[in-house]
Design an enzyme around this catalytic site. Structure first.
Site, PDB file in Angstrom:
ATOM      1  N   GLU A   1       0.850  -1.307   0.079  1.00  0.00           N
ATOM      2  CA  GLU A   1       0.007   0.069   0.080  1.00  0.00           C
ATOM      3  C   GLU A   1       0.738   1.193  -0.299  1.00  0.00           C
ATOM      4  O   GLU A   1       0.614   2.122  -0.865  1.00  0.00           O
ATOM      5  CB  GLU A   1      -1.069  -0.002   1.338  1.00  0.00           C
ATOM      6  CG  GLU A   1      -2.088  -1.139   1.060  1.00  0.00           C
ATOM      7  CD  GLU A   1      -2.968  -0.763  -0.258  1.00  0.00           C
ATOM      8  OE1 GLU A   1      -3.006   0.152  -0.737  1.00  0.00           O
ATOM      9  OE2 GLU A   1      -3.617  -1.921  -0.454  1.00  0.00           O
TER      10      GLU A   1
ATOM     11  N   TYR B   1       9.026   9.757  -4.552  1.00  0.00           N
ATOM     12  CA  TYR B   1       8.459   9.973  -3.352  1.00  0.00           C
ATOM     13  C   TYR B   1       9.166   9.510  -1.991  1.00  0.00           C
ATOM     14  O   TYR B   1       8.709   8.722  -1.572  1.00  0.00           O
ATOM     15  CB  TYR B   1       7.002   9.643  -3.142  1.00  0.00           C
ATOM     16  CG  TYR B   1       5.991  10.553  -3.908  1.00  0.00           C
ATOM     17  CD1 TYR B   1       5.816  11.937  -3.794  1.00  0.00           C
ATOM     18  CD2 TYR B   1       5.010   9.926  -4.937  1.00  0.00           C
ATOM     19  CE1 TYR B   1       4.958  12.734  -4.670  1.00  0.00           C
ATOM     20  CE2 TYR B   1       4.322  10.753  -5.819  1.00  0.00           C
ATOM     21  CZ  TYR B   1       4.152  12.094  -5.469  1.00  0.00           C
ATOM     22  OH  TYR B   1       3.231  13.058  -6.258  1.00  0.00           O
TER      23      TYR B   1
END
Length: 404
Positions: free
Chosen positions: A81, A126
């Site tokens: 996730e 990120y």
DNA sequence: AAATCGGGGGA
DNA sequence: TCCCCAGATTT
């Protein structure tokens, strides 16, 4: 447990994470009934029943085989996730497999060096996700006895985990009845409901979280939440949705209005900012100059070569020609004397969020000053291959290695 | 409520 | 080129 800080704007503030709306199906909850976002009625109880059955049946025979689905323990679901945040499934698969191979358990992840974790993340983008993941693993080790928590508030308290991820992890790994809302389901729900508004807007967002909760079945919530995302990804696509293949076409208000390809309403996009950077690969007798990027900078924690914004440099020295300005800046900033003019190696065009960047890469030979300025240090090319680099630095390095 | 944070894939 | 991706966090 109470949260010391708010994780995000949509996070429920009460101790009970998700507001229960008793028998909201059929008649919309007040929060929904009071706005005019829907072109259609809010779905009935019968609608919800048929939807759940149809999409779960479709998912049984149409789900993709993905590495984190083989053994959906909390650690693997959590890792997947985090990696999947704003990142496509196809991109994540190889990273996930390498990462699990390197860090088979949460404890091994927690005990690893952050540099090693960042190296495994190199290229995925990120990078705060990787640093948060590492910190979260240490929190699990230190505060949760090494066991990934199974209550919503505790999972939400982990750095890098917001309402979506907490719901996804606990539903997929533990079949807990928690809603999810992300890229795929914003779009899917906007079409199912014929949402006449940008689904990312404030009002739509709360409506869609409520809808996501109303959708949940009493069991198999993990499979159900994944089926929503799978459908959004494979059928209810952004462009040219495959409505003729959709198992819930009868549930879709947008399709009935012949508006599936017109929805969702897309929000206005911020336009790109152009930017011109210069990078210097500084070498002396097999040693290369590098520095670790600081907190608050782009690519924090990763290593980089000397990099400057050409426009900023130009402002401080308007009179000289571009090359000379850059050279003067380089000498002043790094305290080096250039023995020769920088040699252009390549230009890389890339993008960082809303910036479009032209990066001119130069090679220069220079002696390292006694006291490394600006946090630079010198390493061998061999050591360089072990450090986590951003993609442009890695691209330049591999080009240099290839040509020598 | 808006800005920030990477990089790639696909049309 | 532009759009979008199993978002979270900060301001």
């Amino acid at each position: 447990m109470s949260l010391s800080k708010r994780k995000n704007a949509t996070q429920p503030k009460s101790k009970k994470p998700i507001t229960k709306v008793a028998s909201s199906q059929g008649t919309a909850p007040a929060s929904i009934r009071s706005n005019a976002h829907l072109l259609n009625e809010y779905p009935s109880a019968d609608w919800f029943k048929k939807f759940r059955k149809a999409i779960l049946k479709w998912y049984e025979s149409n789900q993709r085989r993905l590495p984190w689905r083989d053994d959906p323990i909390p650690y693997k679901v959590w890792l997947s996730e985090i990696m999947l945040q704003q990142t496509q499934v196809a991109t994540v698969v190889d990273y996930f497999n390498r990462f699990i191979n390197k860090f088979p358990t949460i404890i091994e992840l927690a005990n690893a060096d952050e540099q090693t974790v960042l190296s495994m993340w190199e290229g995925l983008g990120y990078y705060r996700r990787a640093r948060n993941l590492h910190a979260a693993a240490q929190k699990v080790r230190d505060d949760f006895g090494g066991i990934f928590p199974d209550d919503f508030e505790s999972v939400l308290s982990l750095p890098g985990v917001g309402r979506y991820s907490a719901g996804a992890i606990l539903s997929i790994a533990g079949d807990q009845k928690l809603p999810i809302l992300e890229g795929n389901t914003y779009r899917l729900h906007a079409r199912l409901l014929a949402l006449h508004d940008d689904p990312r807007s404030r009002g739509s967002e709360s409506l869609l979280w409520q809808f996501a909760e109303d959708l949940l079945p009493t069991k198999k919530c993990g499979a159900f939440n994944q089926s929503l995302m799978e459908l959004g990804s494979e059928i209810c696509k952004p462009k040219k949705p495959l409505c003729q293949c959709c198992p819930v076409i009868k549930n879709c208000a947008a399709n009935q209005l012949d508006m599936a390809d017109k929805l969702p309403i897309k929000s206005k996009r911020r336009k790109f900012v152009r930017r011109h950077d210069a990078l210097f690969f500084i070498e002396n007798r097999g040693q290369v100059w590098v520095r670790q990027r600081k907190q608050g900078e782009w690519w924090a924690g990763l290593w980089d070569f000397a990099r400057f914004n050409v426009s900023e440099v130009a402002e401080t020295a308007e009179k000289s020609p571009p090359n000379e300005r850059l050279q003067n800046h380089l000498e002043a900033e790094l305290g080096i004397q250039l023995k020769s003019h920088p040699k252009i190696l390549m230009t890389i065009n890339h993008a960082v969020t809303h910036h479009k960047i032209r990066l001119d890469c130069y090679w220069i030979k220079a002696k390292f000053p006694d006291a490394g300025k600006q946090g630079f240090k010198q390493v061998t090319r061999n050591e360089l291959s072990e450090l986590p680099l951003n993609v442009t630095a890695r691209k330049l390095l591999s080009m240099i290695e290839k040509s020598c």
